[in-house]
Motif scaffolding. Structure first.
Motif, PDB file in Angstrom:
ATOM      1  N   CYS A 191      29.179  79.211  44.183  1.00 19.53           N
ATOM      2  CA  CYS A 191      29.817  78.205  44.585  1.00 19.53           C
ATOM      3  C   CYS A 191      30.453  77.144  43.251  1.00 19.53           C
ATOM      4  CB  CYS A 191      29.219  77.391  45.146  1.00 19.53           C
ATOM      5  SG  CYS A 191      29.662  75.534  45.918  1.00 19.53           S
ATOM      6  N   ILE A 192      31.532  76.826  43.578  1.00 20.84           N
ATOM      7  CA  ILE A 192      31.791  76.379  42.305  1.00 20.84           C
ATOM      8  C   ILE A 192      32.511  74.443  42.624  1.00 20.84           C
ATOM      9  CG2 ILE A 192      33.088  78.098  41.213  1.00 20.84           C
ATOM     10  CD1 ILE A 192      35.676  76.828  42.115  1.00 20.84           C
ATOM     11  N   SER A 193      32.038  74.420  43.778  1.00 18.06           N
ATOM     12  CA  SER A 193      31.898  72.902  44.603  1.00 18.06           C
ATOM     13  C   SER A 193      33.574  72.436  44.240  1.00 18.06           C
ATOM     14  CB  SER A 193      31.390  71.678  44.026  1.00 18.06           C
ATOM     15  OG  SER A 193      29.855  72.323  43.675  1.00 18.06           O
ATOM     16  N   ASP A 194      34.746  73.501  44.672  1.00 21.55           N
ATOM     17  CA  ASP A 194      36.244  73.080  44.649  1.00 21.55           C
ATOM     18  C   ASP A 194      36.769  74.269  45.344  1.00 21.55           C
ATOM     19  OD1 ASP A 194      38.385  72.737  44.175  1.00 21.55           O
ATOM     20  OD2 ASP A 194      38.376  72.979  42.256  1.00 21.55           O
ATOM     21  N   CYS A 195      36.585  73.855  46.863  1.00 25.55           N
ATOM     22  CA  CYS A 195      37.486  74.612  47.816  1.00 25.55           C
ATOM     23  C   CYS A 195      38.408  75.120  47.524  1.00 25.55           C
ATOM     24  CB  CYS A 195      36.860  74.069  49.349  1.00 25.55           C
ATOM     25  SG  CYS A 195      35.065  74.389  48.938  1.00 25.55           S
ATOM     26  N   ASP A 196      38.821  74.412  47.179  1.00 24.71           N
ATOM     27  CA  ASP A 196      40.657  74.168  47.892  1.00 24.71           C
ATOM     28  C   ASP A 196      41.159  75.094  46.245  1.00 24.71           C
ATOM     29  OD1 ASP A 196      41.337  72.176  49.200  1.00 24.71           O
ATOM     30  OD2 ASP A 196      41.495  70.344  47.752  1.00 24.71           O
ATOM     31  N   MET A 197      40.227  75.600  45.259  1.00 25.19           N
ATOM     32  CA  MET A 197      40.351  76.108  44.413  1.00 25.19           C
ATOM     33  C   MET A 197      40.130  77.932  44.431  1.00 25.19           C
ATOM     34  SD  MET A 197      41.937  74.926  42.025  1.00 25.19           S
ATOM     35  CE  MET A 197      42.691  75.976  40.451  1.00 25.19           C
ATOM     36  N   CYS A 198      38.340  77.792  44.880  1.00 25.14           N
ATOM     37  CA  CYS A 198      37.454  79.033  45.644  1.00 25.14           C
ATOM     38  C   CYS A 198      38.004  80.001  46.625  1.00 25.14           C
ATOM     39  CB  CYS A 198      36.220  78.233  45.360  1.00 25.14           C
ATOM     40  SG  CYS A 198      35.166  79.773  45.885  1.00 25.14           S
ATOM     41  N   GLY A 199      38.249  79.222  48.177  1.00 26.24           N
ATOM     42  CA  GLY A 199      38.334  79.838  48.960  1.00 26.24           C
ATOM     43  C   GLY A 199      37.100  80.591  49.899  1.00 26.24           C
ATOM     44  N   LEU A 200      35.995  81.172  48.909  1.00 26.78           N
ATOM     45  CA  LEU A 200      35.171  81.529  49.333  1.00 26.78           C
ATOM     46  C   LEU A 200      34.917  81.214  50.876  1.00 26.78           C
ATOM     47  CD1 LEU A 200      32.723  82.744  46.645  1.00 26.78           C
ATOM     48  CD2 LEU A 200      34.039  84.066  47.837  1.00 26.78           C
ATOM     49  N   CYS A 201      35.054  79.306  50.982  1.00 26.09           N
ATOM     50  CA  CYS A 201      34.252  79.427  52.331  1.00 26.09           C
ATOM     51  C   CYS A 201      35.248  79.986  53.622  1.00 26.09           C
ATOM     52  CB  CYS A 201      34.267  78.315  52.397  1.00 26.09           C
ATOM     53  SG  CYS A 201      33.158  76.703  51.273  1.00 26.09           S
ATOM     54  N   THR A 202      36.356  80.100  53.054  1.00 26.23           N
ATOM     55  CA  THR A 202      37.228  80.574  53.751  1.00 26.23           C
ATOM     56  C   THR A 202      36.691  81.971  54.641  1.00 26.23           C
ATOM     57  OG1 THR A 202      38.795  78.922  53.245  1.00 26.23           O
ATOM     58  CG2 THR A 202      40.011  80.993  54.629  1.00 26.23           C
ATOM     59  N   VAL A 203      36.839  82.564  53.164  1.00 25.74           N
ATOM     60  CA  VAL A 203      36.824  84.420  53.237  1.00 25.74           C
ATOM     61  C   VAL A 203      35.184  84.534  53.931  1.00 25.74           C
ATOM     62  CG1 VAL A 203      35.685  86.389  52.092  1.00 25.74           C
ATOM     63  CG2 VAL A 203      37.811  84.682  50.849  1.00 25.74           C
ATOM     64  N   PHE A 204      34.144  84.011  54.033  1.00 22.48           N
ATOM     65  CA  PHE A 204      33.002  84.223  55.443  1.00 22.48           C
ATOM     66  C   PHE A 204      33.041  83.199  56.041  1.00 22.48           C
ATOM     67  CE2 PHE A 204      31.415  85.094  50.123  1.00 22.48           C
ATOM     68  CZ  PHE A 204      31.777  86.769  50.717  1.00 22.48           C
ATOM     69  N   ARG A 205      34.414  82.920  56.451  1.00 26.60           N
ATOM     70  CA  ARG A 205      34.301  82.108  57.981  1.00 26.60           C
ATOM     71  C   ARG A 205      33.109  81.038  58.009  1.00 26.60           C
ATOM     72  NH1 ARG A 205      34.577  87.956  60.695  1.00 26.60           N
ATOM     73  NH2 ARG A 205      36.514  88.957  59.913  1.00 26.60           N
ATOM     74  N   GLY A 206      33.014  80.351  57.321  1.00 26.39           N
ATOM     75  CA  GLY A 206      32.477  79.129  57.049  1.00 26.39           C
ATOM     76  C   GLY A 206      31.556  79.155  56.227  1.00 26.39           C
ATOM     77  N   LYS A 207      31.018  80.592  56.629  1.00 30.19           N
ATOM     78  CA  LYS A 207      29.885  80.234  55.993  1.00 30.19           C
ATOM     79  C   LYS A 207      28.849  80.371  54.696  1.00 30.19           C
ATOM     80  CE  LYS A 207      28.715  83.615  59.841  1.00 30.19           C
ATOM     81  NZ  LYS A 207      28.220  84.910  59.668  1.00 30.19           N
ATOM     82  N   ASP A 208      28.031  80.156  54.309  1.00 29.59           N
ATOM     83  CA  ASP A 208      27.379  80.320  52.666  1.00 29.59           C
ATOM     84  C   ASP A 208      27.516  82.053  52.479  1.00 29.59           C
ATOM     85  OD1 ASP A 208      24.745  80.872  51.073  1.00 29.59           O
ATOM     86  OD2 ASP A 208      25.571  78.787  50.213  1.00 29.59           O
ATOM     87  N   PRO A 209      27.671  82.235  51.062  1.00 27.04           N
ATOM     88  CA  PRO A 209      27.892  83.752  51.365  1.00 27.04           C
ATOM     89  C   PRO A 209      26.190  84.742  51.264  1.00 27.04           C
ATOM     90  CG  PRO A 209      29.534  82.592  49.012  1.00 27.04           C
ATOM     91  CD  PRO A 209      28.633  81.877  50.396  1.00 27.04           C
ATOM     92  N   GLU A 210      25.266  83.887  51.271  1.00 28.17           N
ATOM     93  CA  GLU A 210      24.089  83.914  51.211  1.00 28.17           C
ATOM     94  C   GLU A 210      24.126  84.214  52.264  1.00 28.17           C
ATOM     95  OE1 GLU A 210      19.166  83.404  50.013  1.00 28.17           O
ATOM     96  OE2 GLU A 210      21.090  82.278  48.865  1.00 28.17           O
ATOM     97  N   LEU A 211      24.253  83.447  52.969  1.00 28.04           N
ATOM     98  CA  LEU A 211      24.222  83.989  54.758  1.00 28.04           C
ATOM     99  C   LEU A 211      25.144  84.819  55.848  1.00 28.04           C
ATOM    100  CD1 LEU A 211      22.847  83.399  57.339  1.00 28.04           C
ATOM    101  CD2 LEU A 211      24.757  81.431  57.924  1.00 28.04           C
ATOM    102  N   ALA A 212      26.548  85.165  55.034  1.00 24.41           N
ATOM    103  CA  ALA A 212      26.919  86.056  55.142  1.00 24.41           C
ATOM    104  C   ALA A 212      26.829  87.274  55.264  1.00 24.41           C
ATOM    105  CB  ALA A 212      28.381  86.216  54.554  1.00 24.41           C
ATOM    106  N   TYR A 213      25.776  88.098  54.019  1.00 26.70           N
ATOM    107  CA  TYR A 213      25.202  88.957  53.135  1.00 26.70           C
ATOM    108  C   TYR A 213      24.049  88.980  53.536  1.00 26.70           C
ATOM    109  CZ  TYR A 213      29.404  90.348  51.146  1.00 26.70           C
ATOM    110  OH  TYR A 213      30.283  90.649  50.478  1.00 26.70           O
TER     111      TYR A 213
END
Length: 65
Positions: A25-47
């Motif tokens: 998490c780089i704490s910049d959702c506009d630049m990263c997009g991981l939250c969108t990819v994982f449908r609002g889930k933290d990657p650790e929860l998604a995986y």
């Protein structure tokens, strides 16, 4: 980043650490997009299924494609 640890050859902690390093998490959702990819889930929860050894990394990744 290398290949994900194989379930039968790694521990839960090793798989969790891999996910944390691969999807930091780089704490910049506009630049990263991981939250969108994982449908609002933290990657650790998604995986979680991969981390717990229930599904392969590729199976979980395919779900989010």
């Amino acid at each position: 980043m290398g290949n994900p640890p194989e379930i039968l050859e790694s521990t839960v902690d090793e798989r969790r650490e891999y996910i944390k390093k691969r999807y930091p998490c780089i704490s910049d959702c506009d630049m990263c997009g991981l939250c969108t990819v994982f449908r609002g889930k933290d990657p650790e929860l998604a995986y979680r299924d991969y981390i717990e050894g229930n599904r392969s990394f590729d199976e979980v990744s395919a779900y989010y494609r």
